[in-house]
Design an enzyme around this catalytic site. Structure first.
Site, short mmCIF file in Angstrom:
data_model
loop_
_atom_site.label_atom_id
_atom_site.label_comp_id
_atom_site.label_asym_id
_atom_site.label_seq_id
_atom_site.Cartn_x
_atom_site.Cartn_y
_atom_site.Cartn_z
N ASP A 233 0.50 -1.27 0.14
CA ASP A 233 -0.01 0.00 -0.22
C ASP A 233 1.09 0.91 0.02
O ASP A 233 1.81 1.42 0.72
CB ASP A 233 -1.04 -0.43 1.29
CG ASP A 233 -2.34 1.50 1.38
OD1 ASP A 233 -3.17 1.33 0.29
OD2 ASP A 233 -1.76 1.49 1.98
N GLU A 269 1.82 -0.60 -4.97
CA GLU A 269 0.76 0.78 -4.75
C GLU A 269 1.35 1.39 -5.22
O GLU A 269 1.98 2.67 -4.10
CB GLU A 269 -0.37 0.54 -3.89
CG GLU A 269 -1.53 2.24 -4.52
CD GLU A 269 -1.74 2.65 -3.50
OE1 GLU A 269 -3.42 3.48 -4.55
OE2 GLU A 269 -1.72 2.28 -1.98
#
Ligand code: CA
Length: 526
Positions: A233, A269
């Site tokens: 993330d 990401e």
């Protein structure tokens, strides 16, 4: 990188075809020329992104859970997916769980560690990989590390200097007596802490060796439990505004993961532009999501809208392949169309636009690398505006669905739920299924290097080829408004290997002349 060949293709296809209960018309449409299927299998995956909370509930509390996902594994496998990405599963105070309070457990809303072990066993039996979300930029304020640091700092008199010997956790985060941008106040104390996203998510100090040791243990724990890797993330926020810092931390993560298990896979990401993504590939990380192609303003949607030519869609893939591989020759692209942070794609189009929804799904699935599909996109679910709407309950039927996030707006879907779409040979669901099966049947679609055939291509119709090992496929995509005929006599082809039709109107080959309706896709094996 991903050395294990995990897909028994023939078994897979026979399961795929016998498992579908379509009409004759549909199985006729599902025209994968099995004679032409490759002997090689794809080392790359087609991954289903699952938000457990909204996926499938097994115990009647309205919240999706791990056992619910286990019940739906046959559905996911039948669609052709070879891998799962589970959004955060760790205990957390929020419904989305991107603020973790214990990296070693499962949120009780989702089940238990034993349920998770069951899931891994079932996925192994089905040759399906599992990657989990690893949120390292920040924890929850409820994480014991933060709570310990907070109690300690609050206990100090104003004149006392904090000591990491007394409380090591003060160096797990960034505390300061001076307010800075992106900082929040710590309780009633005179301290502030870095929390770039929200005050409930304090940023970790990733320079601290003790934090790195914790991260190593966390990865070891989940890899030992059988996950294949991690979706990372917010990698551009590890060191906000410091690309070199992010590259260097990603390099450490990638090397550490592979020390634990050489097959450990990472996909990051980095919601940013192509140059920054290319720079981050210098870390050696396996994959970064291909943000330039995804979302409402990405290349896939621009192509479907005809804001750019379909030839440009192919040329931009060729450019990206060259650019990224110059930074990391072993990189694996990670295309996707939408994810849990983006409006769902069915809402990108007004009016009767089912063909465009289908085509854009295929434009994602035809790309090289490990392709990701967000749950519900395969039935054209809707959801835009606040985040909760983008994470709506999977529409299994008009009744048996999860409750969904509690702040979600009440809105109607545009297309029918799954149980209705399964019966319709020309539904979005059956189109996605065919596209994934084609991708699996011809590994050069997932693994091949892309090359446009300029003399047969223009902005409304593209002919290109992809080669992997000894297999080459030609892909033809027509965005002409009317049925188009293309002379393919310059190509070494005999018969159609696979087609993707958005309607009943057939794609046919007549003596090397391809007859292809608007939004049709034809595939030939060389
Ligand atoms: Ca439940």
């Amino acid at each position: 990188m991903m050395k294990k060949i995990f897909l028994s293709l023939l078994l897979f296809i026979s399961v795929g075809l016998s498992g579908c209960f379509l009409t004759n018309k549909a199985s006729q449409m599902e025209k994968i020329n099995s004679k032409q299927m490759a002997n090689i299998t794809s080392p790359f995956t087609t991954t289903y992104e699952v938000f457990l909370y909204s996926f499938h509930d097994s115990d009647g509390d309205g919240i999706g859970d791990i056992n619910g996902l286990i019940e739906k594994l046959p559905y996911i496998k039948d669609l052709g997916f070879t891998s799962l990405w589970m959004m955060p599963i760790h205990p957390s105070p929020t419904y989305h769980k991107y603020d973790v309070k214990d990296y070693y457990d499962i949120d009780p809303q989702y089940g238990t560690l034993d349920d998770f072990k069951d899931l891994i066993t079932k996925c192994n039996e089905n040759n399906m990989k599992v990657i989990i979300d690893l949120v390292l930029n920040h924890t929850s304020v409820e994480h014991p590390w933060f709570q310990e640091a907070k109690s300690y700092l609050e206990s100090l008199e104003d004149w006392q200097t904090p000591s990491a010997e007394e409380c090591k956790y003060i160096d797990y985060y960034h505390f300061s007596k001076e307010f800075q941008t992106g900082y929040a106040q710590l309780g009633n104390s005179s301290y502030f802490y870095e929390a770039r996203f929200w005050e409930g998510m304090p940023d970790l100090n990733l320079d601290n060796q003790l934090v790195k040791d914790e991260i190593r243990s966390i990865m070891e724990y989940w890899l030992d439990l059988g996950v294949s890797g991690f979706r990372l993330d917010a990698v551009t926020s590890y060191y906000t505004g410091n690309i070199e810092g992010n590259v260097s931390f990603l390099r450490w993560l990638n090397e550490t993961g592979k020390e634990i298990n050489e097959d450990c896979y990472f996909v990051g990401e980095a919601w940013t532009n192509q140059n920054e993504i290319a720079k981050l590939y210098e870390s050696g990380i396996d994959s970064l999501f291909d943000f330039p192609f995804g979302n409402v303003d990405g290349i896939i949607h621009e192509t479907t809208l005809k804001n750019i030519g379909v030839d440009a869609y192919v040329k931009k893939q060729m450019e990206a392949e060259e650019y990224y591989s110059s930074k990391n020759p072993n990189y694996i692209n990670a295309p996707f169309y939408t994810n849990h942070d983006m409006a769902r794609s069915a809402g990108y189009y007004a009016g009767d636009s089912e063909a465009k929804v289908k085509l854009s799904g295929a434009l994602n699935l035809l790309m090289s690398g490990n392709v990701f599909v967000y749950y519900g996109e395969e039935i054209g679910m809707k959801g835009a505006g606040k985040d909760e709407n983008k994470r709506a309950p999977m529409q299994w039927s008009s009744e048996e669905n999860c409750l969904g996030p509690k702040d979600m707006d009440d809105f109607d879907m545009k297309y029918p739920p799954l149980n209705e779409q399964e019966k319709n040979a020309y539904s979005i669901y059956n189109y996605y299924k065919q596209a994934i099966h084609l991708r699996n049947a011809f590994p050069s679609i997932a693994c091949g290097k892309t090359n446009i055939i300029d003399e047969l291509s223009d902005q409304d119709c593209v002919v290109y080829q992809k080669t992997y090992e000894d297999e080459t496929v030609y892909i033809i995509i027509s965005l002409k408004d009317e049925t188009n005929t293309i002379d393919l006599s310059s190509l070494e082809i005999n018969e159609l290997s696979g087609v993707l039709q958005t309607t009943e109107e057939k794609i046919e080959l007549d003596n090397k002349i391809l007859i292809i309706p608007s939004y049709g896709i034809a595939i030939f094996k060389k």
